[in-house]
Design an enzyme around this catalytic site. Sequence first.
Site, PDB file in Angstrom:
ATOM      1  N   HIS A   1       0.846  -1.198   0.000  1.00  0.00           N
ATOM      2  CA  HIS A   1       0.000   0.000   0.000  1.00  0.00           C
ATOM      3  C   HIS A   1       0.881   1.247   0.000  1.00  0.00           C
ATOM      4  CE1 HIS A   1      -3.304   2.637   0.944  1.00  0.00           C
ATOM      5  NE2 HIS A   1      -4.146   1.641   1.167  1.00  0.00           N
TER       6      HIS A   1
ATOM      7  N   GLU B   1      -0.655   1.352  -5.556  1.00  0.00           N
ATOM      8  CA  GLU B   1      -0.399   0.151  -4.763  1.00  0.00           C
ATOM      9  C   GLU B   1      -0.272  -1.074  -5.663  1.00  0.00           C
ATOM     10  OE1 GLU B   1      -3.920   0.222  -2.263  1.00  0.00           O
ATOM     11  OE2 GLU B   1      -3.786   2.397  -2.192  1.00  0.00           O
TER      12      GLU B   1
END
Length: 361
Positions: free
Chosen positions: A233, A337
Amino acid sequence: MTVYGSARESKIYILVTTVFLYAGGTLSQKVQVHFHGATVLSWKVAGKDVLFQSREAIYDNQAPIRAGIPIAFPHFGQWEAGPTHGFARTSRWKLEEGPQKDSNGNATVVYSLVDTEETRRLWNHKFKLTYTLVFGDTAFKTTLNGRAADLRTTSAGTAGTVARERLGLAPLTVTANCPYCGYRTEVTDLYKGHVEQICRLQYLSKILSRMALCFIKVKNTGDTTFNFTTLLHNYFRVDDISAVTVSGMQGLEYIDKTRNFERFTESRELLTVGEFVDSIYINTPSSHVITGINGGRTLRMDKENFPDTVVWNPWETMSPNFPDLGNDEYLSFICVEAGHVVNPVTLTPGEEFTAVQLLTL
Ligand SMILES: O=P(O)(O)OC[C@H]1O[C@@H](O)[C@H](O)[C@@H](O)[C@@H]1O
């Protein structure tokens, strides 16, 4: 390249690994990784952070840290069995190795996470995650032709300010296509060692770019098959969100989480962000180029075995829903991400999955 590292308890509840990388006596990179989630908090290159840390981030060893590179595992997104994005980002990882200098002169640090009673209560499987981080300089060869008064480059190259000064030439900014990774980059300075080479009009020099490699391995250590999704992330710090572009999505199908998970086809060659964005791009290419990174930089993200790319920015509309994010901070980051999230990975007993992302600038 000199590498110094330490793992230290800076406050009772904060355990951070810090890695310093020196090139030619100058601090070239500084990295901080929190044991909570093995979250890379900060990756400073020449003093400027490539990663974003929310000023409201919570460091209580409970909540996920809104900063850097949290890891989603064993589930990306909301999950009825446990916390959003899984438990990996809220677990205390173990430092397995390092930080140390590897045989290529890079700094490596290795963390691991294995199942516990608590993880099995949420997700009844045995696993071992190994997360290897490598930071360093990628060097590639370039050919310099010509004489002092006629310093020019062939396929790629540079004439650094120091070298030109020595040659009595005015400063020059050279942009070149990196023969290693292909993207166009601006090179304005050279390391001392290479200056000597250029002054003597040697034909081989080096251009250095900085890289962070995040390598994740998931092993099924139990005796039953399991499925999982996972994602890195990445929170990238940007100068101004409205000036950021992300390449590589044109023509791709994406799931728009802001519009009831409906599927659309992306028409734009370069993504820009001007509203709340939460999109899962499916089967993305192996690299994306992101412009507008802190300090006017361009970042290249290469990935392997992460077929999907999620782009997220809550904009001012959604930011108030995140107590660990300042209301105006959406201006200063973009999440791009790398994930394996649309189709879960299946691992039979003893089997391993590996995926890697390489960030270069
Ligand atoms: O607030 P969290 O749990 O860290 O998640 C932040 C965002 O992460 C993104 O990856 C998701 O696509 C978003 O839906 C989510 O809101």
